[in-house]
Design a protein around this motif. Structure first.
Motif, PDB file in Angstrom:
ATOM      1  N   VAL A 111      -3.171 -13.431  83.386  1.00 30.23           N
ATOM      2  CA  VAL A 111      -3.932 -14.517  82.909  1.00 30.23           C
ATOM      3  C   VAL A 111      -4.022 -15.646  83.950  1.00 30.23           C
ATOM      4  O   VAL A 111      -2.945 -15.883  84.458  1.00 30.23           O
ATOM      5  N   THR A 112      -5.282 -16.100  84.402  1.00 32.11           N
ATOM      6  CA  THR A 112      -5.158 -17.322  85.242  1.00 32.11           C
ATOM      7  C   THR A 112      -5.576 -18.592  84.451  1.00 32.11           C
ATOM      8  O   THR A 112      -6.146 -18.360  83.479  1.00 32.11           O
ATOM      9  N   ILE A 117      -2.679 -18.220  88.730  1.00 31.16           N
ATOM     10  CA  ILE A 117      -1.954 -17.328  87.909  1.00 31.16           C
ATOM     11  C   ILE A 117      -1.045 -18.497  86.957  1.00 31.16           C
ATOM     12  O   ILE A 117      -0.555 -19.263  87.196  1.00 31.16           O
ATOM     13  N   GLN A 118      -1.592 -18.175  85.618  1.00 32.86           N
ATOM     14  CA  GLN A 118      -0.770 -18.822  84.417  1.00 32.86           C
ATOM     15  C   GLN A 118       0.206 -17.936  83.986  1.00 32.86           C
ATOM     16  O   GLN A 118       1.299 -18.285  83.657  1.00 32.86           O
ATOM     17  N   SER A 119       0.097 -16.615  83.585  1.00 31.45           N
ATOM     18  CA  SER A 119       1.107 -15.825  83.326  1.00 31.45           C
ATOM     19  C   SER A 119       0.784 -14.345  83.913  1.00 31.45           C
ATOM     20  O   SER A 119      -0.386 -13.762  84.014  1.00 31.45           O
ATOM     21  N   ILE A 120       2.008 -13.743  84.315  1.00 32.83           N
ATOM     22  CA  ILE A 120       1.969 -12.408  84.813  1.00 32.83           C
ATOM     23  C   ILE A 120       3.222 -11.545  84.146  1.00 32.83           C
ATOM     24  O   ILE A 120       4.247 -11.831  84.160  1.00 32.83           O
ATOM     25  N   GLU A 121       2.861 -10.551  83.705  1.00 33.66           N
ATOM     26  CA  GLU A 121       3.828  -9.719  82.950  1.00 33.66           C
ATOM     27  C   GLU A 121       4.394  -8.736  84.202  1.00 33.66           C
ATOM     28  O   GLU A 121       3.739  -8.046  84.849  1.00 33.66           O
ATOM     29  N   LYS A 126       8.650  -4.522  87.548  1.00 34.58           N
ATOM     30  CA  LYS A 126      10.400  -4.467  87.807  1.00 34.58           C
ATOM     31  C   LYS A 126      10.911  -2.952  87.765  1.00 34.58           C
ATOM     32  O   LYS A 126      11.692  -2.783  88.482  1.00 34.58           O
ATOM     33  N   LYS A 127      10.600  -2.183  86.675  1.00 33.46           N
ATOM     34  CA  LYS A 127      11.110  -1.168  86.324  1.00 33.46           C
ATOM     35  C   LYS A 127      10.473  -0.036  87.280  1.00 33.46           C
ATOM     36  O   LYS A 127      11.163   0.987  87.901  1.00 33.46           O
TER      37      LYS A 127
ATOM     38  N   ILE B 120       4.814  -5.228  74.967  1.00 31.88           N
ATOM     39  CA  ILE B 120       3.541  -4.710  75.136  1.00 31.88           C
ATOM     40  C   ILE B 120       2.838  -6.494  75.354  1.00 31.88           C
ATOM     41  O   ILE B 120       2.851  -7.426  74.780  1.00 31.88           O
ATOM     42  N   GLU B 121       2.202  -6.422  76.533  1.00 30.60           N
ATOM     43  CA  GLU B 121       1.667  -7.835  76.963  1.00 30.60           C
ATOM     44  C   GLU B 121       0.147  -7.690  76.341  1.00 30.60           C
ATOM     45  O   GLU B 121      -0.732  -6.854  76.806  1.00 30.60           O
TER      46      GLU B 121
END
Lengths: 265, 265
Positions: A111-112, A117-121, A126-127, B120-121
Motif C-alpha cells: 500500500v502506498t 511505499i507505506q507498507s509492504i508485506e 522472505k520465505k 494474511i496481509e
C-alpha cells in the motif's frame, strides 16, 4: 538474508516494444531468461517494468493522479490485467529456463501513501528466498491511502526490496549503456561514466537534468532518485544495457562489463 | 467493513473440466461472470478453485506434503503458473463483464503454518473493497513456516476472508445442489436439506462421512470443516449448484434458490 542477494531490474524498454501498444519483445525476454539461467545466481529478486503494457492503460484512466471518479475503477482492473499479460510471458520464459520463478503481485502486498511505499508485506517473499525461489515483481497500479490509487514504479520497488532484504547489489538493466557525461546523441564529447559516487552524482545533478536527452538522462535521473536510499545503504548499483547480449549475464556474474557502477563513495 | 459483503466461492469443478488436465470450462466461466455482473452486488470477494489446473501439478511434486527436496521448488513455480493460467481466464471474463475485478495472489500475502493460515496481509484488500474493487483469490501453493510449502485451499481462504472482513454471507458454488440426507446417487431416499444448523451438521457428521459418495459428502464434509469457524461467527453460508444457470445469481440477490443454508442456529 543472504549477503549475496541481487536485485535485478529489467526495464520495460528492454522486454517490450515501447512504441507499440501491448507488444512484448519476446526475443529479449527469452534472452534475458537464458542469461539469468546461465549466470546461476544463488539469490535473486527480479523486478520488471511495464513498457507498452501497463503505462498506456494507466494513463488512459489517469490512475497516477489518484482516484477522482468511479469510472477509473475499471481502469485499475485493466491496468493490472495488462501488466499480468506481460508478466506471464516473463514467467513462462523463466520457468522454461528452469528458474524457480514465482510472481509476487505488488498490488496484493503493497500500500502506498501519496505514491510512496507505506507498507509492504515481506514475510512470503522472505520465505521464498530462503526456499531458493526467485520472486518476480513488476511496476503495478496499487492502492494508496491518500490518493486512492497510485502507480508504483519498478524502480521504487527495487530500492525498497534491496534495502529490506539487505541485497549486496542492484543491477539496473535498461536500454542505455549507463550514465554519460553528456547526451550521447548530442555529439562526440559524451563519455560513458564507468564509476561514480553518490556525491559525484548529486553534484552533477543539475548538469544531467539540463541535458536535452530526456530519454536517457531524464529517465535515468528519475531512476537515480529512487535508488539513492539503497545506494546510501552501501548497496552497489550497476547500470547496464540489457538490450545488448551478455551484459546482464556478466553483471550478475560480477564480471567486467560495460556500464556505470554507482557506489556510496 | 460493509455489512453486505458477500464472499463467493466458485469451485474448480464448476470452472474447469476436472477430468481433463488444464482444461477450463469457458462456458461456465462466462456464465458466472454474467450472473455476477447481472446481480450487481455492492461488495464482493470472489475465490475460485483450481480444478484440473493446480491440483495435478501440485500432486506431481508432492507439494501438499511440504518441502522434502530441492526438485520440488520448480514444482512450486509450475503450480502457481498453472493457477495463474486459470485465473487469467476468470479475470478476463469478469472484466469483460464490467466487474472491477482485481486478482489478489494468495502466495504473495499469506503464510501458513502446517497448512493453516498463520498470517494474511489484509491492508490492500481492505482498500480494494472500499474502492469498489472485487478482489479475486484462488487456491494456491503457498509458503509454510513449518513444512516449507503448503496447498492453501480456496475453502480455507473463504472462511478467513469472511471472518476478517465481517462478511454477511458466504455462497459456496459447487457442482451439487447442496447437502443431502444420504448419497443422492444411492437411491430415492436422498433428500436435499434446505436449511441446517451448525449443531445439526455436527450431529450428522458421522452419518455423512459414512456415505459412499465421496464426491458429494466427502468433499462437502471437508468444505464444512473449513467453514465452521465462519458459521460460528454468524455468517450465513449457502451451498448452491453453480453448474446450473441462475443459482449463483439468485443466491447473490438473496432470492429463493435451490440449495442448503447453514446457520449457526
Amino acid at each position: 538474508m543472504s549477503v549475496k542477494l541481487i536485485v535485478l531490474k529489467l526495464g520495460g524498454s528492454v522486454i517490450t516494444d515501447k512504441k507499440k501498444l501491448s507488444t512484448p519483445n519476446l526475443e529479449a525476454i527469452e534472452r534475458m531468461a537464458d542469461e539469468i539461467s546461465q549466470a546461476k545466481v544463488s539469490s535473486l529478486i527480479l523486478v520488471h517494468g511495464g513498457g507498452s503494457f501497463g503505462h498506456q492503460v494507466a494513463k488512459q484512466y489517469n490512475l497516477a493522479e489518484g482516484y477522482r471518479d468511479p469510472s477509473q475503477v475499471i481502469g485499475f482492473s485493466e491496468t493490472h490485467r495488462a501488466m499480468t499479460k506481460l508478466n506471464i510471458l516473463v514467467m513462462e520464459a523463466l520457468i522454461n529456463h528452469n528458474i524457480n520463478a514465482i510472481v509476487v503481485q505488488p498490488s496484493s502486498c503493497v500500500v502506498t501513501k501519496a505514491g510512496r511505499i507505506q507498507s509492504i508485506e515481506l514475510k512470503p517473499m522472505k520465505k521464498m528466498l530462503n526456499m531458493g525461489l526467485v520472486p518476480v515483481l513488476y511496476g503495478d497500479a496499487v492502492l494508496d491511502s491518500e490518493k486512492g490509487f497510485a502507480i508504483l514504479s519498478g524502480d521504487q520497488l527495487v530500492a525498497s526490496l534491496a534495502i529490506n532484504f539487505g541485497a549486496s547489489r542492484i543491477i539496473m538493466g535498461g536500454d542505455v549503456d549507463g550514465l554519460y557525461t553528456a547526451d550521447p546523441k548530442s555529439g562526440c564529447s559524451a563519455k560513458l561514466v564507468q564509476r561514480v559516487t553518490l556525491e559525484d552524482l548529486k553534484n552533477q545533478k543539475h548538469e544531467i537534468k539540463g541535458s536535452k536527452a530526456t530519454d536517457v538522462t531524464g529517465g535515468m535521473l528519475g531512476k537515480m532518485r529512487e535508488l539513492i536510499p539503497a545506494i546510501e545503504q552501501n548497496i552497489q548499483t550497476l547500470i547496464v544495457n540489457a538490450t545488448k547480449p551478455l551484459r546482464v549475464y556478466k553483471a550478475i556474474k560480477g564480471e567486467e562489463v560495460i556500464g556505470t557502477i554507482i557506489e556510496k563513495g
